[in-house]
Design a protein around this motif. Structure first.
Motif, PDB file in Angstrom:
ATOM      1  N   MET A   1      19.143  58.978  37.201  1.00  0.00           N
ATOM      2  CA  MET A   1      18.518  59.924  38.129  1.00  0.00           C
ATOM      3  C   MET A   1      17.061  59.531  38.331  1.00  0.00           C
ATOM      4  N   SER A   2      16.596  59.639  39.542  1.00  0.00           N
ATOM      5  CA  SER A   2      15.200  59.318  39.814  1.00  0.00           C
ATOM      6  C   SER A   2      14.462  60.548  40.342  1.00  0.00           C
TER       7      SER A   2
ATOM      8  N   GLY B   1      10.298  58.900  43.193  1.00  0.00           N
ATOM      9  CA  GLY B   1      11.321  57.882  43.026  1.00  0.00           C
ATOM     10  C   GLY B   1      11.286  57.172  41.677  1.00  0.00           C
ATOM     11  N   GLU B   2      10.363  57.565  40.826  1.00  0.00           N
ATOM     12  CA  GLU B   2      10.312  56.974  39.493  1.00  0.00           C
ATOM     13  C   GLU B   2      11.450  57.528  38.634  1.00  0.00           C
ATOM     14  N   ASP B   3      11.719  56.877  37.521  1.00  0.00           N
ATOM     15  CA  ASP B   3      12.731  57.386  36.613  1.00  0.00           C
ATOM     16  C   ASP B   3      12.324  58.764  36.097  1.00  0.00           C
TER      17      ASP B   3
ATOM     18  N   PRO C   1      14.498  67.212  37.128  1.00  0.00           N
ATOM     19  CA  PRO C   1      14.783  65.852  37.592  1.00  0.00           C
ATOM     20  C   PRO C   1      13.546  65.039  37.956  1.00  0.00           C
ATOM     21  N   PHE C   2      12.389  65.523  37.562  1.00  0.00           N
ATOM     22  CA  PHE C   2      11.147  64.845  37.945  1.00  0.00           C
ATOM     23  C   PHE C   2      10.692  63.877  36.861  1.00  0.00           C
ATOM     24  N   CYS C   3       9.689  63.082  37.194  1.00  0.00           N
ATOM     25  CA  CYS C   3       9.192  62.086  36.249  1.00  0.00           C
ATOM     26  C   CYS C   3       7.998  62.617  35.475  1.00  0.00           C
ATOM     27  N   SER C   4       7.436  63.708  35.937  1.00  0.00           N
ATOM     28  CA  SER C   4       6.226  64.215  35.298  1.00  0.00           C
ATOM     29  C   SER C   4       5.981  65.650  35.746  1.00  0.00           C
TER      30      SER C   4
END
Ligand SMILES: [Zn+2]
Length: 60
Positions: free
Chosen positions: A1-2, A7-9, A16-19
């Protein structure tokens, strides 16, 4: 999932976010009543606490 924002991992803590930054951006978009807002809204989120920080610490 990105991350749907940048669009980062994604990170488990923020998925579902990266940060938290991206999670906050997404939340703000919903609160603003428009999910598809121009990218400069991301900067607006930080203006309250980081007036002088514009683009230099963006995740991408
Ligand atoms: Zn992200």
């Amino acid at each position: 999932m990105s991350c749907p924002i940048c669009g980062e991992d994604s990170v488990k803590q923020f998925r579902p976010f990266c940060s938290k930054r991206c999670a906050d951006i997404d939340l703000a978009k919903w609160l603003n009543g428009s999910y598809s807002v121009p990218s400069q809204r991301e900067d607006d989120l930080d203006d309250e606490i980081q007036d002088d920080v514009e683009v230099k610490d963006r995740p991408h």
